[in-house]
Design a protein around this motif. Structure first.
Motif, PDB file in Angstrom:
ATOM      1  N   THR A  61      20.158  -5.714  -8.993  1.00  0.00           N
ATOM      2  CA  THR A  61      18.768  -5.586  -8.548  1.00  0.00           C
ATOM      3  C   THR A  61      17.932  -6.748  -9.090  1.00  0.00           C
ATOM      4  N   ASN A  62      16.729  -6.894  -8.556  1.00  0.00           N
ATOM      5  CA  ASN A  62      15.889  -8.043  -8.902  1.00  0.00           C
ATOM      6  C   ASN A  62      14.749  -7.703  -9.888  1.00  0.00           C
ATOM      7  N   PHE A  63      14.926  -6.587 -10.642  1.00  0.00           N
ATOM      8  CA  PHE A  63      13.911  -6.280 -11.647  1.00  0.00           C
ATOM      9  C   PHE A  63      13.992  -7.271 -12.815  1.00  0.00           C
TER      10      PHE A  63
ATOM     11  N   LEU B 231      15.703  -5.371 -17.400  1.00  0.00           N
ATOM     12  CA  LEU B 231      16.828  -4.451 -17.466  1.00  0.00           C
ATOM     13  C   LEU B 231      17.325  -4.454 -18.905  1.00  0.00           C
ATOM     14  N   PRO B 232      17.585  -3.294 -19.488  1.00  0.00           N
ATOM     15  CA  PRO B 232      17.901  -3.220 -20.926  1.00  0.00           C
ATOM     16  C   PRO B 232      19.007  -4.175 -21.344  1.00  0.00           C
ATOM     17  N   GLU B 233      20.074  -4.282 -20.559  1.00  0.00           N
ATOM     18  CA  GLU B 233      21.220  -5.079 -20.985  1.00  0.00           C
ATOM     19  C   GLU B 233      21.245  -6.466 -20.357  1.00  0.00           C
ATOM     20  N   LEU B 234      20.177  -6.818 -19.667  1.00  0.00           N
ATOM     21  CA  LEU B 234      20.216  -8.042 -18.875  1.00  0.00           C
ATOM     22  C   LEU B 234      20.385  -9.288 -19.733  1.00  0.00           C
ATOM     23  N   HIS B 235      19.719  -9.350 -20.891  1.00  0.00           N
ATOM     24  CA  HIS B 235      19.770 -10.562 -21.706  1.00  0.00           C
ATOM     25  C   HIS B 235      20.692 -10.437 -22.900  1.00  0.00           C
ATOM     26  N   TYR B 236      21.472  -9.348 -22.928  1.00  0.00           N
ATOM     27  CA  TYR B 236      22.433  -9.194 -24.020  1.00  0.00           C
ATOM     28  C   TYR B 236      23.596 -10.143 -23.796  1.00  0.00           C
ATOM     29  N   ARG B 237      24.096 -10.735 -24.873  1.00  0.00           N
ATOM     30  CA  ARG B 237      25.089 -11.824 -24.751  1.00  0.00           C
ATOM     31  C   ARG B 237      26.375 -11.358 -24.082  1.00  0.00           C
ATOM     32  N   TYR B 238      26.821 -10.138 -24.396  1.00  0.00           N
ATOM     33  CA  TYR B 238      28.117  -9.669 -23.874  1.00  0.00           C
ATOM     34  C   TYR B 238      27.976  -8.624 -22.750  1.00  0.00           C
ATOM     35  N   SER B 239      26.804  -8.586 -22.130  1.00  0.00           N
ATOM     36  CA  SER B 239      26.558  -7.575 -21.086  1.00  0.00           C
ATOM     37  C   SER B 239      27.546  -7.693 -19.924  1.00  0.00           C
ATOM     38  N   TYR B 240      27.835  -8.886 -19.494  1.00  0.00           N
ATOM     39  CA  TYR B 240      28.721  -9.093 -18.325  1.00  0.00           C
ATOM     40  C   TYR B 240      30.102  -8.551 -18.616  1.00  0.00           C
ATOM     41  N   PHE B 241      30.611  -8.878 -19.831  1.00  0.00           N
ATOM     42  CA  PHE B 241      31.963  -8.431 -20.182  1.00  0.00           C
ATOM     43  C   PHE B 241      32.022  -6.919 -20.387  1.00  0.00           C
ATOM     44  N   ILE B 242      30.941  -6.391 -20.918  1.00  0.00           N
ATOM     45  CA  ILE B 242      30.888  -4.935 -21.093  1.00  0.00           C
ATOM     46  C   ILE B 242      30.923  -4.237 -19.718  1.00  0.00           C
ATOM     47  N   MET B 243      30.116  -4.794 -18.792  1.00  0.00           N
ATOM     48  CA  MET B 243      30.080  -4.210 -17.456  1.00  0.00           C
ATOM     49  C   MET B 243      31.468  -4.255 -16.797  1.00  0.00           C
ATOM     50  N   LEU B 244      32.158  -5.393 -16.915  1.00  0.00           N
ATOM     51  CA  LEU B 244      33.500  -5.510 -16.348  1.00  0.00           C
ATOM     52  C   LEU B 244      34.453  -4.524 -17.005  1.00  0.00           C
ATOM     53  N   GLY B 245      34.324  -4.390 -18.335  1.00  0.00           N
ATOM     54  CA  GLY B 245      35.180  -3.446 -19.059  1.00  0.00           C
ATOM     55  C   GLY B 245      34.970  -2.024 -18.593  1.00  0.00           C
TER      56      GLY B 245
END
Length: 354
Positions: free
Chosen positions: A316-318, A321-335
Motif C-alpha cells: 500500500t502507499n501509506f 507503516l510500523p515495519e516500513l523503515h525497519y532494517r530487516y522488515s523485508y526478510f521478516i516478511m519473506l520468512g
C-alpha cells in the motif's frame, strides 16, 4: 447410403415375385458350378446353361449347384423353370438386402444368411448374402460373387470324407452353414484382439486416438451384430423345423449350429460390453486427470491467498507503516510468507488433500 438399411426408391411398390435384382452388383457375369457325388463317385464341372444340370436330376446322387452372381433375371427364371420352383423363391434370392431367414415351401426350403469374411490385406469385413435352396434332389447355393469360402467343403468332398459323402443334401446344407458361422467366430476373434489391446493404451495414454478407435470398433461391432442376431433366429428356427427335406439323423448337426451361433452372439455381446466399459474408463481417467489438475491449482491458489494478502498490505502507499523503515522488515516478511506456505502444505498433507 445408410450402412444398416439400404433400400432404393425404385424398389418401392415392386411385386414380391418380380425377378428383379435388388442390391449392389458384385459380379460381371454369372458362373454356374456343379458338384455331383455319392459314396463312390464324384463329378465336378462348370456349366454353360442351366438346363445342363438336368442330366444330374435323375441320378441317385447328391447334386450341388453353386451360382455366383445374382443379377441375371433370365438365368434366375430358367432355374425356377428347371427345378419347378415358384418365382417368389428366386425373387427372394435376388433381394440381397433381405434379413436372414428360413422359409419352407411345398417343394423346397429357402435359407438366407449373411456371410462375413475378413479381408487379409485391407482388414475390412466383407458382407455377402448367401441363399440356399434345399430340395429333395438338389441343393442350389447363390453367392453375390465368386469366392473360395466353401472351398474347405469341396475339399472334403474330393478327399472322400465319409460323413459328407454319405450325409446327403441336408448334411451338405449343414456343412455350408457351418462354414458361414465359423467365419462369424473368426471375424469376431480378429476384432476382439484389437479391442482387448485397447485397454493397455487406454490406461497408459488416454488420448483422442484411443477414443476414435473405440468408436470405430463399436461401429464395426454393431454392423456385425446386424448380421449375427437375425442369423441366430434363423438357425434356431431351422433346427426346430420338422421338414421332409431334413432327415431326423441330421438334426443333431443342426443343434451344433445352434451352439456355434449362440457362441458368436454371446461373444459379440461381451465385446460390446467391453467397449462400453472402455469408454467409461476413458471418461473416468480423463475426469481423474482433470481433478488432479484442479486440485493442484486449488492448493496453489489457497497457498497464495495469505501471501497475496501480506504483499497487499505492505504494497500500500501509506507513509506510515510500523515495519516500513525497519532494517530487516523485508526478510521478516519473506520468512513469514515461507512459514505460512510450508505450514499450509504440512496441513494439507496431514489431511491427505495432497
Amino acid at each position: 447410403m445408410a450402412r444398416f438399411i439400404k433400400k432404393g426408391k425404385q424398389e418401392i411398390g415392386l411385386s414380391p415375385d418380380d425377378l428383379k435384382f435388388r442390391g449392389k452388383k458384385k459380379a460381371n457375369e454369372v458362373l454356374l458350378r456343379i458338384i455331383d457325388f455319392d459314396e463312390t463317385s464324384l463329378e465336378e464341372d462348370a456349366l454353360q446353361l442351366v438346363r445342363d444340370v438336368l442330366k444330374y436330376k435323375e441320378k441317385d446322387t447328391v447334386t450341388w449347384l453353386n451360382v455366383d452372381g445374382l443379377h441375371n433375371a433370365a438365368i434366375m427364371k430358367e432355374i425356377a423353370e428347371t427345378f419347378d420352383l415358384e418365382t417368389l423363391v428366386l425373387a427372394e434370392v435376388m433381394h440381397t438386402q433381405a434379413r436372414p431367414r428360413v422359409i419352407e415351401y411345398d417343394n423346397c426350403i429357402l435359407i438366407s444368411i449373411k456371410m462375413l469374411q475378413q479381408n487379409e490385406e485391407s482388414h475390412l469385413i466383407n458382407v455377402e448374402n448367401l441363399s440356399i435352396i434345399l430340395t429333395d434332389t438338389v441343393l442350389i447355393s447363390f453367392q453375390e460373387k465368386r469366392g473360395d469360402v466353401f472351398e474347405p467343403v469341396r475339399e472334403r468332398i474330393r478327399k472322400q470324407k465319409r460323413r459328407i459323402r454319405h450325409g446327403g443334401i441336408d448334411y451338405l446344407t449343414f456343412a455350408l452353414l457351418d462354414i458361414v458361422i465359423d467365419n462369424y467366430l473368426y471375424v469376431l476373434s480378429v476384432l476382439g484382439e484389437k479391442i482387448e489391446t485397447l485397454e493397455d493404451n487406454l490406461l497408459l495414454n488416454p488420448n483422442e486416438v484411443v477414443i476414435n478407435e473405440i468408436n470405430n470398433y463399436k461401429r464395426e461391432l454393431n454392423f456385425l451384430r446386424k448380421s449375427i442376431k437375425p442369423a441366430k433366429e434363423m438357425i434356431f428356427t431351422l433346427a426346430k423345423m420338422e421338414s421332409e427335406f431334413i432327415k431326423e439323423a441330421t438334426y443333431v448337426h443342426y443343434k451344433e449350429l445352434e451352439d456355434n451361433i449362440s457362441q458368436a452372439n454371446e461373444v459379440s455381446d461381451s465385446y460390446r460390453e467391453i467397449l462400453s466399459d472402455q469408454l467409461n474408463i476413458y471418461h473416468t481417467t480423463i475426469s481423474s486427470k482433470l481433478n488432479d489438475v484442479m486440485k493442484f491449482l486449488t492448493v496453489f491458489s489457497v497457498i497464495f491467498i495469505p501471501l497475496t494478502f501480506i504483499a497487499g498490505i505492505y504494497g500500500t502507499n501509506f507513509d506510515f507503516l510500523p515495519e516500513l523503515h525497519y532494517r530487516y522488515s523485508y526478510f521478516i516478511m519473506l520468512g513469514v510468507m515461507v512459514v505460512i506456505a510450508l505450514g499450509m502444505l504440512v496441513y494439507f498433507k496431514r489431511n491427505k488433500w495432497l
